[in-house]
Scaffold this motif. Structure first.
Motif, PDB file in Angstrom:
ATOM      1  N   MET A  24      62.708   6.899  39.935  1.00  0.00           N
ATOM      2  CA  MET A  24      63.408   7.809  39.005  1.00  0.00           C
ATOM      3  C   MET A  24      63.160   7.380  37.565  1.00  0.00           C
ATOM      4  N   GLU A  25      62.768   8.334  36.750  1.00  0.00           N
ATOM      5  CA  GLU A  25      62.391   8.082  35.366  1.00  0.00           C
ATOM      6  C   GLU A  25      63.291   8.907  34.447  1.00  0.00           C
ATOM      7  N   GLU A  26      63.959   8.275  33.534  1.00  0.00           N
ATOM      8  CA  GLU A  26      64.819   8.999  32.601  1.00  0.00           C
ATOM      9  C   GLU A  26      64.265   8.872  31.197  1.00  0.00           C
ATOM     10  N   GLN A  27      64.110   9.984  30.524  1.00  0.00           N
ATOM     11  CA  GLN A  27      63.480   9.949  29.208  1.00  0.00           C
ATOM     12  C   GLN A  27      64.124  10.946  28.256  1.00  0.00           C
ATOM     13  N   GLN A  28      64.425  10.474  27.067  1.00  0.00           N
ATOM     14  CA  GLN A  28      64.891  11.364  26.011  1.00  0.00           C
ATOM     15  C   GLN A  28      63.755  11.541  25.016  1.00  0.00           C
ATOM     16  N   VAL A  29      63.363  12.794  24.780  1.00  0.00           N
ATOM     17  CA  VAL A  29      62.280  13.095  23.833  1.00  0.00           C
ATOM     18  C   VAL A  29      62.807  14.132  22.861  1.00  0.00           C
ATOM     19  N   GLY A  30      63.100  13.695  21.636  1.00  0.00           N
ATOM     20  CA  GLY A  30      63.731  14.610  20.694  1.00  0.00           C
ATOM     21  C   GLY A  30      65.075  15.057  21.256  1.00  0.00           C
ATOM     22  N   SER A  31      65.312  16.350  21.279  1.00  0.00           N
ATOM     23  CA  SER A  31      66.577  16.836  21.834  1.00  0.00           C
ATOM     24  C   SER A  31      66.461  17.151  23.318  1.00  0.00           C
ATOM     25  N   LEU A  32      65.313  16.848  23.877  1.00  0.00           N
ATOM     26  CA  LEU A  32      65.102  17.155  25.297  1.00  0.00           C
ATOM     27  C   LEU A  32      65.270  15.913  26.156  1.00  0.00           C
ATOM     28  N   HIS A  33      65.843  16.158  27.339  1.00  0.00           N
ATOM     29  CA  HIS A  33      66.030  15.063  28.278  1.00  0.00           C
ATOM     30  C   HIS A  33      65.264  15.363  29.557  1.00  0.00           C
ATOM     31  N   PHE A  34      64.495  14.377  30.019  1.00  0.00           N
ATOM     32  CA  PHE A  34      63.718  14.567  31.242  1.00  0.00           C
ATOM     33  C   PHE A  34      64.025  13.487  32.262  1.00  0.00           C
ATOM     34  N   HIS A  35      64.138  13.904  33.500  1.00  0.00           N
ATOM     35  CA  HIS A  35      64.176  12.900  34.578  1.00  0.00           C
ATOM     36  C   HIS A  35      63.083  13.279  35.582  1.00  0.00           C
ATOM     37  N   ILE A  36      62.092  12.420  35.643  1.00  0.00           N
ATOM     38  CA  ILE A  36      60.886  12.689  36.419  1.00  0.00           C
ATOM     39  C   ILE A  36      60.828  11.790  37.642  1.00  0.00           C
ATOM     40  N   ASP A  37      60.532  12.379  38.788  1.00  0.00           N
ATOM     41  CA  ASP A  37      60.293  11.580  39.988  1.00  0.00           C
ATOM     42  C   ASP A  37      59.048  12.121  40.699  1.00  0.00           C
ATOM     43  N   PHE A  38      58.904  11.767  41.978  1.00  0.00           N
ATOM     44  CA  PHE A  38      57.705  12.193  42.696  1.00  0.00           C
ATOM     45  C   PHE A  38      58.017  13.215  43.799  1.00  0.00           C
ATOM     46  N   SER A  39      59.193  13.845  43.672  1.00  0.00           N
ATOM     47  CA  SER A  39      59.589  14.799  44.705  1.00  0.00           C
ATOM     48  C   SER A  39      58.870  16.133  44.541  1.00  0.00           C
ATOM     49  N   GLN A  40      58.393  16.402  43.324  1.00  0.00           N
ATOM     50  CA  GLN A  40      57.742  17.674  43.026  1.00  0.00           C
ATOM     51  C   GLN A  40      56.572  17.426  42.092  1.00  0.00           C
ATOM     52  N   PRO A  41      55.696  18.429  41.941  1.00  0.00           N
ATOM     53  CA  PRO A  41      54.637  18.294  40.948  1.00  0.00           C
ATOM     54  C   PRO A  41      55.222  18.002  39.564  1.00  0.00           C
ATOM     55  N   LEU A  42      54.562  17.132  38.811  1.00  0.00           N
ATOM     56  CA  LEU A  42      55.062  16.743  37.494  1.00  0.00           C
ATOM     57  C   LEU A  42      55.208  17.945  36.577  1.00  0.00           C
ATOM     58  N   TYR A  43      54.187  18.782  36.531  1.00  0.00           N
ATOM     59  CA  TYR A  43      54.219  19.930  35.621  1.00  0.00           C
ATOM     60  C   TYR A  43      55.383  20.847  35.940  1.00  0.00           C
ATOM     61  N   GLU A  44      55.789  20.895  37.232  1.00  0.00           N
ATOM     62  CA  GLU A  44      56.880  21.763  37.646  1.00  0.00           C
ATOM     63  C   GLU A  44      58.218  21.186  37.183  1.00  0.00           C
ATOM     64  N   GLN A  45      58.340  19.886  37.226  1.00  0.00           N
ATOM     65  CA  GLN A  45      59.579  19.257  36.778  1.00  0.00           C
ATOM     66  C   GLN A  45      59.758  19.430  35.277  1.00  0.00           C
ATOM     67  N   ILE A  46      58.666  19.256  34.538  1.00  0.00           N
ATOM     68  CA  ILE A  46      58.728  19.453  33.093  1.00  0.00           C
ATOM     69  C   ILE A  46      59.111  20.893  32.791  1.00  0.00           C
ATOM     70  N   LEU A  47      58.453  21.800  33.515  1.00  0.00           N
ATOM     71  CA  LEU A  47      58.711  23.225  33.333  1.00  0.00           C
ATOM     72  C   LEU A  47      60.174  23.551  33.586  1.00  0.00           C
ATOM     73  N   ASP A  48      60.687  23.141  34.721  1.00  0.00           N
ATOM     74  CA  ASP A  48      62.067  23.459  35.099  1.00  0.00           C
ATOM     75  C   ASP A  48      63.062  22.891  34.097  1.00  0.00           C
ATOM     76  N   GLN A  49      62.830  21.657  33.694  1.00  0.00           N
ATOM     77  CA  GLN A  49      63.811  21.007  32.826  1.00  0.00           C
ATOM     78  C   GLN A  49      63.741  21.547  31.404  1.00  0.00           C
ATOM     79  N   ALA A  50      62.545  21.949  30.975  1.00  0.00           N
ATOM     80  CA  ALA A  50      62.439  22.568  29.653  1.00  0.00           C
ATOM     81  C   ALA A  50      63.081  23.960  29.684  1.00  0.00           C
TER      82      ALA A  50
END
Lengths: 135, 135
Positions: B1-27
């Motif tokens: 589990m990866e937790e990241q704050q980038v500007g006003s955006l917050h991302f939590h990335i793992d390997f359960s789904q494609p990376l681009y899909e997680q970025i997409l969903d969370q954005a």
DNA sequence: TTAAGTGTATTAAGTGATATAATACACTTA
DNA sequence: TAAGTGTATTATATCACTTAATACACTTAA
């Protein structure tokens, strides 16, 4: 789009998802809804593969997951049978439904939609379709 | 589990789904819920890739889909910006929500569950959690 | 005993989606 | 001019999915 009737089971296979997943989902559904009766014999791995024109290994994969779900029992040399236990089917339904519902609520939450918003949408849809779902 | 704050955006990335899909969903979620304001600048492709420690091409893929959704606008040489149109966000929300809801109702129907069954489950769950979702 | 039909296992191969890497180009701003 | 944008291309690697060809153990019926 591929439509196939195999015994009492009906399959519609396309390329939108993995084949084994479509077989799994549709077999689950048939058992959960009683479209195939408790204790009934499922199509054999080879037969279903031949009817659907796919590889036996792919059917196997779906059948193994069905057994893990507790929805079927396999008898070596005889075949695959729908479980005779209504409790197994019932507990599978509630468990899978809970998983679906939780994941759905997360999606709605990610869009900032409240439960009331969802209800409104559903009501509107049901009215428009004149009671499409409500049993 | 990866937790990241980038500007006003917050991302939590793992390997359960494609990376681009997680970025997409969370954005999508951040924009739909107003966690990043209309007209705001998104992190650049390279910056986000560096922060999340993934390939710029993967971020690109998510950003392209965001633009197709009408949620962002890209300005060559300047960057990617959240749309300034509240209507775009609103229509995206209703459209995606409709897609989610329809697919959910199909899942429920495949398990033979009625709308009343679903309501019962949700009510029970909300009571247990003392109003987890209801706005 | 034999033959046919079961589930199961293994090995090999091919395809497509996903992701990375390295590089280059066109554009905008300071 | 330099730095920072989005964009495109080519190559490579990995993994999930699927097919194919075989083989084995078991059960049932002829």
């Amino acid at each position: 789009m591929e439509e196939q009737q195999v015994g009492s089971l009906h399959f519609h296979i396309d390329f939108s998802q993995p084949l084994y997943e479509q077989i799994l989902d549709q077999a689950r559904s048939a058992i959960a809804k009683g479209e195939i009766a408790l204790g009934d014999k499922m199509p054999s791995v080879r037969e279903l593969a031949q009817e659907l024109r796919i590889n036996p290994n792919t059917v196997m994969r779906a059948y193994q997951e069905l057994e893990r779900d507790g929805l079927t029992e396999k008898r070596r040399g005889q075949g695959t049978y729908v479980t005779s236990s209504p409790e197994h089917v019932a507990s599978f339904r509630t468990e899978l439904a809970a998983r679906y519902i939780d994941s759905f609520m997360e999606q709605m939450e990610s869009l900032g939609l409240s439960w009331e918003d969802i209800e409104k949408y559903i009501r509107r849809k049901q009215d428009a379709a004149q009671g499409g779902l409500g049993s």
